[in-house]
Design an enzyme around this catalytic site. Sequence first.
Site, PDB file in Angstrom:
ATOM      1  N   ALA A 159       0.709  -1.033  -0.511  1.00 20.09           N
ATOM      2  CA  ALA A 159       0.194  -0.026  -0.245  1.00 20.09           C
ATOM      3  C   ALA A 159       0.644   1.654  -0.240  1.00 20.09           C
ATOM      4  O   ALA A 159       1.713   1.035  -0.232  1.00 20.09           O
ATOM      5  CB  ALA A 159      -0.928   0.318   1.690  1.00 20.09           C
ATOM      6  N   ASP A 160       0.390   2.220  -0.334  1.00 20.31           N
ATOM      7  CA  ASP A 160       0.835   4.121  -0.309  1.00 20.31           C
ATOM      8  C   ASP A 160       0.018   4.450   0.388  1.00 20.31           C
ATOM      9  O   ASP A 160      -0.525   4.049   0.953  1.00 20.31           O
ATOM     10  CB  ASP A 160       0.753   4.411  -1.739  1.00 20.31           C
ATOM     11  CG  ASP A 160      -0.011   5.047  -2.453  1.00 20.31           C
ATOM     12  OD1 ASP A 160      -0.771   5.093  -1.964  1.00 20.31           O
ATOM     13  OD2 ASP A 160       0.706   4.753  -3.705  1.00 20.31           O
ATOM     14  N   SER A 161       0.486   5.581   1.162  1.00 22.30           N
ATOM     15  CA  SER A 161      -0.220   6.459   1.759  1.00 22.30           C
ATOM     16  C   SER A 161      -1.401   6.984   1.704  1.00 22.30           C
ATOM     17  O   SER A 161      -2.694   6.872   2.326  1.00 22.30           O
ATOM     18  CB  SER A 161       0.142   7.533   1.551  1.00 22.30           C
ATOM     19  OG  SER A 161       1.037   8.638   1.152  1.00 22.30           O
ATOM     20  N   LEU A 162      -1.377   6.884  -0.080  1.00 19.92           N
ATOM     21  CA  LEU A 162      -3.114   7.233  -0.468  1.00 19.92           C
ATOM     22  C   LEU A 162      -4.293   6.058   0.192  1.00 19.92           C
ATOM     23  O   LEU A 162      -5.459   6.323   0.161  1.00 19.92           O
ATOM     24  CB  LEU A 162      -3.080   7.614  -1.788  1.00 19.92           C
ATOM     25  CG  LEU A 162      -2.187   9.361  -2.139  1.00 19.92           C
ATOM     26  CD1 LEU A 162      -2.989   9.279  -3.187  1.00 19.92           C
ATOM     27  CD2 LEU A 162      -3.437  10.141  -0.890  1.00 19.92           C
ATOM     28  N   ASP A 163      -3.210   4.314  -0.628  1.00 15.92           N
ATOM     29  CA  ASP A 163      -4.271   3.661  -0.327  1.00 15.92           C
ATOM     30  C   ASP A 163      -4.548   3.488   1.353  1.00 15.92           C
ATOM     31  O   ASP A 163      -5.814   3.131   1.348  1.00 15.92           O
ATOM     32  CB  ASP A 163      -3.503   2.915  -0.312  1.00 15.92           C
ATOM     33  CG  ASP A 163      -3.141   2.297  -1.670  1.00 15.92           C
ATOM     34  OD1 ASP A 163      -3.762   3.145  -3.358  1.00 15.92           O
ATOM     35  OD2 ASP A 163      -1.920   2.074  -2.000  1.00 15.92           O
TER      36      ASP A 163
END
Lengths: 419, 78
Positions: free
Chosen positions: B35-39
């Site tokens: 995941a990234d921060s937006l996920d």
Amino acid sequence: MRRVVVTGLGLVTPLGADVETTWKNLIAGKSGAGQITHFDTSDQKCTIACEVKPADHEYGFDPDKRVDFKIRRQVDPFIVFGIDAAGQALEDAGLVDMDEDMKLRAGCSIGSGIGGLPGIESESLVLANKGPGRVSPHFVHGRLINLISGQVSIKYGLMGPNHAVVTACSTGAHSIGDAARMIKDGDADIMLAGGSESTICPIGIAGFAQAKALNCSSNDAPEKASRPYDKGRDGFVMGEGAGVVVLEEYEHAKARGAKIYAEVVGYGLSGDAYHVTAPHPEGKGAENAMRMALKKAGLGEGDIDYVNAHGTSTMADTIELAAVKRVLGNDLGGASMSSTKSAIGHLLGGAGAVEAIFCILAIRDQIVPPTLNLDDPDEGTEGVDLVPKVAKKREVKAVLNNSFGFGGTNASLIMKAVD
Amino acid sequence: MSDTEERVKKIVVEHLGVEADKVTMDASFIDDLGADSLDIVELVMAFEEEFGVEIPDDAAEKITTVGDAVKYIEEHKG
């Protein structure tokens, strides 16, 4: 002077999820039109469109093939179509695995006319019904037009020019023309260029219907609705999909032994300076774009074998035909001219690129695709070969592709076989 | 597996497209599940919807593993 050739093709259309299937169906005279399945149309004036078919259809599109699940969830369908078509084009050109130096010299110019309209529509409803705290964090970058170029560059590591044209229904043609210039100018050796669109959603259909641009009178006969140059034409049928080509500098392509489809030899562009949706009644803008493209190509009357018309199945068809006659002669200098929008509908920002690919395939296979539903040709079509209903075998060396868009924007591309 | 744990894992699988057996309580959203921060913003929204809890930004920042999410929801759901 640096020359620009086409070395890869990719298509997602209502007639197929790849180049060969689409082309086979197009040449066979099939129509991609049908009742809209993407949403409930019971309160719409228009209920038909040329949709890209689902994965379980005979020639459906499988979004999982080239687009990661997570990305697919975050972005609008036009981006998914664009990524897939770009991947096809790179695979076709044998350029999926480039070394770092090549990647530095490879870019993207893949645009769209409208962009992520379905997602803008649905997230606006989330905003209205659930408040700003429920709007997706992926909302913006999942809808932006330049995010096909962005996503493709990330997926394949392309570090050259990253660009996206937005010129309504001329987008696809402008994308290819502009990208060819970037190669000519030395900004890049390889460019993925094209356009994509997917706006078959409630507000997209309603918006175009309200603008009096869509056919709203043939809901019971979708395959007959798109009928360019026919007296009974009554507006366009919306399509969706994407077309992307690999453009490459000629010596670069030759040095790596690439398959070369055609050379981009002419590009003309102009503005009507007349009206936001209607073309100039005398077609001056269209004429200027065609003349500029011919001049750059060093070609004249009698040198063009096939014209892929903008031909949207609206009143504007007559204006385009008159302009083509002024440029190429009353018999089009022996050229055949057809509108493939009769089969796949109007792909808006994708149209120019998809149709450029049809032009290239016409050169490859020496056959021109038909204009479907041409039962009763309009006045002014006498003596012009509009390739009614059935594809036609003929010599095809040089092709002209026209695209015109809202705002009065015009683009013409000329491509030629490479000896 | 608690009901909360099961529902949290289902949401994570649906959003991140990862194999269910990778979604362990110790799994880090960013380091283990891609995941990234937006996920994570999206996941937190999905947890809020599913469980009817509010997860303020400062609390959301501390949720880095599946177990953190399950624990927070267990402690705060109505």
